[in-house]
Design a protein around this motif. Structure first.
Motif, PDB file in Angstrom:
ATOM      1  N   GLU A  14       1.348  -2.449   1.047  1.00  0.00           N
ATOM      2  CA  GLU A  14       0.813  -1.435   0.430  1.00  0.00           C
ATOM      3  C   GLU A  14      -0.507  -2.087  -0.007  1.00  0.00           C
ATOM      4  N   GLY A  15      -1.762  -1.267  -0.263  1.00  0.00           N
ATOM      5  CA  GLY A  15      -2.857  -1.866  -0.717  1.00  0.00           C
ATOM      6  C   GLY A  15      -3.569  -3.242  -0.329  1.00  0.00           C
ATOM      7  N   VAL A  16      -3.126  -3.702   0.917  1.00  0.00           N
ATOM      8  CA  VAL A  16      -3.845  -4.941   1.443  1.00  0.00           C
ATOM      9  C   VAL A  16      -5.156  -4.559   2.265  1.00  0.00           C
ATOM     10  N   GLY A  17      -5.322  -3.179   2.100  1.00  0.00           N
ATOM     11  CA  GLY A  17      -6.570  -2.963   2.865  1.00  0.00           C
ATOM     12  C   GLY A  17      -6.607  -2.472   4.303  1.00  0.00           C
ATOM     13  N   LYS A  18      -5.713  -1.941   4.639  1.00  0.00           N
ATOM     14  CA  LYS A  18      -5.449  -1.276   5.991  1.00  0.00           C
ATOM     15  C   LYS A  18      -6.442  -0.205   6.120  1.00  0.00           C
ATOM     16  N   SER A  19      -6.548   0.718   5.237  1.00  0.00           N
ATOM     17  CA  SER A  19      -7.396   2.115   5.699  1.00  0.00           C
ATOM     18  C   SER A  19      -8.701   1.360   5.509  1.00  0.00           C
ATOM     19  N   THR A  20      -9.129   0.611   4.558  1.00  0.00           N
ATOM     20  CA  THR A  20     -10.435   0.318   4.583  1.00  0.00           C
ATOM     21  C   THR A  20     -10.798  -0.591   6.021  1.00  0.00           C
ATOM     22  N   ASN A  21     -10.076  -1.363   6.360  1.00  0.00           N
ATOM     23  CA  ASN A  21     -10.372  -2.143   7.536  1.00  0.00           C
ATOM     24  C   ASN A  21     -10.194  -1.398   8.885  1.00  0.00           C
ATOM     25  N   ILE A  51       6.723  15.686   9.167  1.00  0.00           N
ATOM     26  CA  ILE A  51       7.875  14.412   8.753  1.00  0.00           C
ATOM     27  C   ILE A  51       7.251  13.530   7.898  1.00  0.00           C
ATOM     28  N   ARG A  52       5.928  13.221   7.896  1.00  0.00           N
ATOM     29  CA  ARG A  52       5.211  12.341   7.110  1.00  0.00           C
ATOM     30  C   ARG A  52       5.534  12.721   5.507  1.00  0.00           C
ATOM     31  N   GLU A  53       5.326  14.052   5.231  1.00  0.00           N
ATOM     32  CA  GLU A  53       5.311  14.848   4.013  1.00  0.00           C
ATOM     33  C   GLU A  53       6.631  14.496   3.480  1.00  0.00           C
ATOM     34  N   ASP A  98      -2.906   3.061  12.356  1.00  0.00           N
ATOM     35  CA  ASP A  98      -2.480   2.585  10.801  1.00  0.00           C
ATOM     36  C   ASP A  98      -1.040   2.613  10.965  1.00  0.00           C
ATOM     37  N   ARG A  99      -0.463   1.303  10.931  1.00  0.00           N
ATOM     38  CA  ARG A  99       1.118   1.155  11.015  1.00  0.00           C
ATOM     39  C   ARG A  99       1.781   1.720  12.333  1.00  0.00           C
ATOM     40  N   PHE A 100       2.737   1.048  12.751  1.00  0.00           N
ATOM     41  CA  PHE A 100       3.547   1.344  14.019  1.00  0.00           C
ATOM     42  C   PHE A 100       5.093   0.614  13.652  1.00  0.00           C
ATOM     43  N   ALA A 103       5.987  -1.829  10.879  1.00  0.00           N
ATOM     44  CA  ALA A 103       6.354  -1.145   9.524  1.00  0.00           C
ATOM     45  C   ALA A 103       7.810  -0.868   9.301  1.00  0.00           C
ATOM     46  N   THR A 104       8.307  -0.310  10.551  1.00  0.00           N
ATOM     47  CA  THR A 104       9.826   0.264  10.630  1.00  0.00           C
ATOM     48  C   THR A 104      10.784  -1.243  10.174  1.00  0.00           C
ATOM     49  N   PHE A 105      10.490  -2.171  11.028  1.00  0.00           N
ATOM     50  CA  PHE A 105      11.022  -3.466  10.763  1.00  0.00           C
ATOM     51  C   PHE A 105      11.042  -3.944   9.460  1.00  0.00           C
ATOM     52  N   TYR A 107       9.717  -2.349   6.528  1.00  0.00           N
ATOM     53  CA  TYR A 107      10.172  -1.190   5.400  1.00  0.00           C
ATOM     54  C   TYR A 107      11.774  -0.908   5.434  1.00  0.00           C
ATOM     55  N   GLN A 108      12.230  -0.476   6.494  1.00  0.00           N
ATOM     56  CA  GLN A 108      13.267   0.068   6.740  1.00  0.00           C
ATOM     57  C   GLN A 108      14.532  -1.450   6.975  1.00  0.00           C
ATOM     58  N   GLY A 109      14.011  -2.118   7.487  1.00  0.00           N
ATOM     59  CA  GLY A 109      14.761  -3.571   7.917  1.00  0.00           C
ATOM     60  C   GLY A 109      14.600  -4.507   6.761  1.00  0.00           C
ATOM     61  N   GLY A 151      -6.222  -0.431  -8.938  1.00  0.00           N
ATOM     62  CA  GLY A 151      -7.663  -0.045  -9.231  1.00  0.00           C
ATOM     63  C   GLY A 151      -7.977   1.228  -8.454  1.00  0.00           C
ATOM     64  N   ARG A 152      -7.403   1.265  -7.090  1.00  0.00           N
ATOM     65  CA  ARG A 152      -7.833   2.948  -6.361  1.00  0.00           C
ATOM     66  C   ARG A 152      -7.291   3.905  -7.054  1.00  0.00           C
ATOM     67  N   LEU A 153      -6.099   3.938  -7.558  1.00  0.00           N
ATOM     68  CA  LEU A 153      -5.428   4.928  -8.003  1.00  0.00           C
ATOM     69  C   LEU A 153      -6.125   5.443  -9.547  1.00  0.00           C
ATOM     70  N   PHE A 163       7.498   5.601  -1.500  1.00  0.00           N
ATOM     71  CA  PHE A 163       7.569   4.087  -1.334  1.00  0.00           C
ATOM     72  C   PHE A 163       6.850   3.313  -2.399  1.00  0.00           C
ATOM     73  N   GLU A 164       5.598   4.014  -2.925  1.00  0.00           N
ATOM     74  CA  GLU A 164       4.831   3.291  -3.830  1.00  0.00           C
ATOM     75  C   GLU A 164       5.564   2.960  -5.053  1.00  0.00           C
ATOM     76  N   GLN A 165       6.692   3.995  -5.274  1.00  0.00           N
ATOM     77  CA  GLN A 165       7.482   3.829  -6.524  1.00  0.00           C
ATOM     78  C   GLN A 165       8.353   2.762  -6.498  1.00  0.00           C
ATOM     79  N   SER A 195      -6.458 -11.281   1.287  1.00  0.00           N
ATOM     80  CA  SER A 195      -6.864 -11.623  -0.104  1.00  0.00           C
ATOM     81  C   SER A 195      -8.270 -12.235  -0.317  1.00  0.00           C
ATOM     82  N   ARG A 196      -9.156 -12.333   0.843  1.00  0.00           N
ATOM     83  CA  ARG A 196     -10.366 -12.852   0.820  1.00  0.00           C
ATOM     84  C   ARG A 196     -11.249 -11.769   0.645  1.00  0.00           C
ATOM     85  N   ALA A 197     -12.657 -12.161   0.545  1.00  0.00           N
ATOM     86  CA  ALA A 197     -13.744 -10.868   0.497  1.00  0.00           C
ATOM     87  C   ALA A 197     -13.693 -10.268   1.729  1.00  0.00           C
TER      88      ALA A 197
HETATM   89  N1  Z5A Z   1       6.424   3.684   6.489  1.00  0.00           N
HETATM   90  C1  Z5A Z   1       7.987   3.256   6.580  1.00  0.00           C
HETATM   91  O1  Z5A Z   1       8.550   3.064   5.707  1.00  0.00           O
HETATM   92  N2  Z5A Z   1       8.269   2.791   7.870  1.00  0.00           N
HETATM   93  C2  Z5A Z   1       7.663   3.190   9.122  1.00  0.00           C
HETATM   94  O2  Z5A Z   1       7.754   2.794  10.215  1.00  0.00           O
HETATM   95  C3  Z5A Z   1       6.107   3.717   8.820  1.00  0.00           C
HETATM   96  C4  Z5A Z   1       5.444   3.710   7.520  1.00  0.00           C
HETATM   97  C5  Z5A Z   1       5.153   3.571  10.268  1.00  0.00           C
HETATM   98  C6  Z5A Z   1       2.846   5.384   4.177  1.00  0.00           C
HETATM   99  O3  Z5A Z   1       2.058   4.421   4.554  1.00  0.00           O
HETATM  100  C7  Z5A Z   1       4.129   4.624   3.959  1.00  0.00           C
HETATM  101  O4  Z5A Z   1       5.002   4.775   5.089  1.00  0.00           O
HETATM  102  C8  Z5A Z   1       4.164   3.019   3.806  1.00  0.00           C
HETATM  103  C9  Z5A Z   1       5.309   2.655   4.601  1.00  0.00           C
HETATM  104  C10 Z5A Z   1       6.133   3.849   5.152  1.00  0.00           C
HETATM  105  N3  Z5A Z   1       4.507   3.109   2.351  1.00  0.00           N
HETATM  106  N4  Z5A Z   1       4.126   2.232   1.508  1.00  0.00           N
HETATM  107  N5  Z5A Z   1       3.832   1.637   0.655  1.00  0.00           N
HETATM  108  P1  Z5A Z   1       0.454   4.474   4.555  1.00  0.00           P
HETATM  109  O5  Z5A Z   1      -0.186   3.350   5.316  1.00  0.00           O
HETATM  110  O6  Z5A Z   1      -0.355   5.562   4.297  1.00  0.00           O
HETATM  111  O7  Z5A Z   1       0.342   3.709   2.705  1.00  0.00           O
HETATM  112  P2  Z5A Z   1      -0.060   2.590   1.948  1.00  0.00           P
HETATM  113  O8  Z5A Z   1       0.463   1.338   2.831  1.00  0.00           O
HETATM  114  O9  Z5A Z   1       0.425   3.039   0.603  1.00  0.00           O
HETATM  115  O10 Z5A Z   1      -1.703   2.437   2.172  1.00  0.00           O
HETATM  116  P3  Z5A Z   1      -2.653   2.249   1.307  1.00  0.00           P
HETATM  117  O11 Z5A Z   1      -2.086   2.631  -0.155  1.00  0.00           O
HETATM  118  O12 Z5A Z   1      -3.739   3.374   1.880  1.00  0.00           O
HETATM  119  O13 Z5A Z   1      -3.031   1.020   1.226  1.00  0.00           O
HETATM  120  P4  Z5A Z   1      -4.274   0.232   2.293  1.00  0.00           P
HETATM  121  O14 Z5A Z   1      -4.710   1.198   3.123  1.00  0.00           O
HETATM  122  O15 Z5A Z   1      -3.547  -1.060   2.818  1.00  0.00           O
HETATM  123  O16 Z5A Z   1      -5.348  -0.207   1.489  1.00  0.00           O
HETATM  124  P5  Z5A Z   1      -6.742   0.158   1.422  1.00  0.00           P
HETATM  125  O17 Z5A Z   1      -6.762   1.731   0.623  1.00  0.00           O
HETATM  126  O18 Z5A Z   1      -7.711   0.207   2.456  1.00  0.00           O
HETATM  127  O19 Z5A Z   1      -7.345  -0.729   0.042  1.00  0.00           O
HETATM  128  C11 Z5A Z   1      -6.809  -0.656  -1.477  1.00  0.00           C
HETATM  129  C12 Z5A Z   1      -8.104  -0.878  -2.412  1.00  0.00           C
HETATM  130  O20 Z5A Z   1      -8.351  -2.247  -2.247  1.00  0.00           O
HETATM  131  C13 Z5A Z   1      -9.164   0.212  -2.147  1.00  0.00           C
HETATM  132  O21 Z5A Z   1      -9.587   0.204  -3.416  1.00  0.00           O
HETATM  133  C14 Z5A Z   1     -10.062  -1.054  -1.380  1.00  0.00           C
HETATM  134  O22 Z5A Z   1     -11.247  -0.736  -1.611  1.00  0.00           O
HETATM  135  C15 Z5A Z   1      -9.595  -2.367  -1.868  1.00  0.00           C
HETATM  136  N6  Z5A Z   1      -9.894  -3.355  -0.947  1.00  0.00           N
HETATM  137  C16 Z5A Z   1      -9.416  -3.411   0.192  1.00  0.00           C
HETATM  138  N7  Z5A Z   1      -9.766  -4.737   0.810  1.00  0.00           N
HETATM  139  C17 Z5A Z   1     -10.507  -5.424   0.107  1.00  0.00           C
HETATM  140  C18 Z5A Z   1     -10.815  -6.773  -0.160  1.00  0.00           C
HETATM  141  N8  Z5A Z   1     -10.912  -7.572   0.877  1.00  0.00           N
HETATM  142  N9  Z5A Z   1     -11.479  -7.137  -1.411  1.00  0.00           N
HETATM  143  C19 Z5A Z   1     -11.532  -6.462  -2.373  1.00  0.00           C
HETATM  144  N10 Z5A Z   1     -10.832  -5.008  -2.297  1.00  0.00           N
HETATM  145  C20 Z5A Z   1     -10.417  -4.765  -1.375  1.00  0.00           C
END
Ligand code: Z5A
Length: 215
Positions: A14-21, A51-53, A98-100, A103-105, A107-109, A151-153, A163-165, A195-197
């Protein structure tokens, strides 16, 4: 005959930047006139999003059994594959997800400690040999990723999902499981230091995308 499209997944804790990238990857491909389908897991179709909900809902007083969680993840995936991913690939589109199953291996594994052989048998039942062509694994220390998420929250508000809990130890196991998988399948899973820019992360993503485009 139309050639099959390519299947790209983005993975990481979580939070590594998947959605952004992911948004940037889609723009990069579209700017090269590639027909793309952007999607996510769990989810990607109305039924799979329902199901996601269930999977993410933090409010329920009834705990979710680990096996039920695993089966729900694969139920959503079966629906997603039949309604979105397989048809898109068959018509020659590129699917960016975004994830496939990695992620199961992870998170669940890794996180929940479920038996990976059981996950692998569900993988073959549901996917019938279909795997991503390229997986971009965004990797960074758990503490730093959690700080980004905080920061995002605080900027955008919102509640932590189920999961985030989880505690840091859970996310450390998730990270280890992802990295172990990348070691086992290093030609498909490319580990990118997230972790880079953003500009540096993207130039590495571009290198992997270029290679796939020209393969
Ligand atoms: N899950 C599971 O258990 N089993 C499965 O098989 C699958 C999923 C498929 C939902 O996923 C949950 O489902 C997940 C695992 C489970 N739970 N968790 N944890 P999700 O993809 O919707 O949720 P998430 O991982 O929590 O995604 P996220 O919170 O949206 O994080 P993200 O997409 O990786 O991060 P982001 O929003 O792009 O970036 C976070 C912040 O960092 C944001 O403010 C950005 O502007 C900032 N950011 C990003 N990159 C940078 C860099 N390089 N520098 C500085 N700041 C940055």
């Amino acid at each position: 005959m139309t050639s099959r499209g390519r299947f790209i997944t983005l993975e990481g804790g979580e939070g590594v930047g998947k959605s952004t990238n992911l948004a940037w990857v889609c723009d990069w491909l579209e700017s090269r006139d590639i027909d793309i389908v952007r999607t996510r897991e769990p989810g990607g179709t109305p039924r799979a999003e329902a199901i996601r909900e269930l999977l993410l809902d933090p409010s329920s007083s009834e705990p979710l059994d680990d096996d039920a969680e695993l089966l729900l993840v694969f139920a959503a995936r079966a629906q997603h594959l039949s309604q979105v991913i397989r048809p898109a690939l068959a018509r020659g589109a590129w699917v960016v997800c975004d994830r496939f199953t990695d992620a199961t291996f992870a998170y669940q594994g890794g996180g929940r400690g479920l038996n990976t052989a059981r996950i692998a048998s569900l993988e073959s039942l549901v996917q019938r040999g279909l795997t991503p062509d390229l997986t971009l694994l965004l990797d960074m220390p758990v503490e730093e990723a959690q700080a980004r998420l905080e920061g995002r929250l605080s900027e955008q508000g919102g509640q932590r999902d189920r999961f985030e809990q989880e505690r840091s130890a859970f996310f450390e196991r998730v990270r280890e499981a992802y990295l172990a998988r990348a070691t086992q399948d290093s030609s498909r899973i490319r580990v990118v230091d997230a972790s880079r820019a953003l500009s540096e992360v993207r130039s590495e993503l571009e290198k992997h995308l270029d290679r796939l485009l020209n393969s």
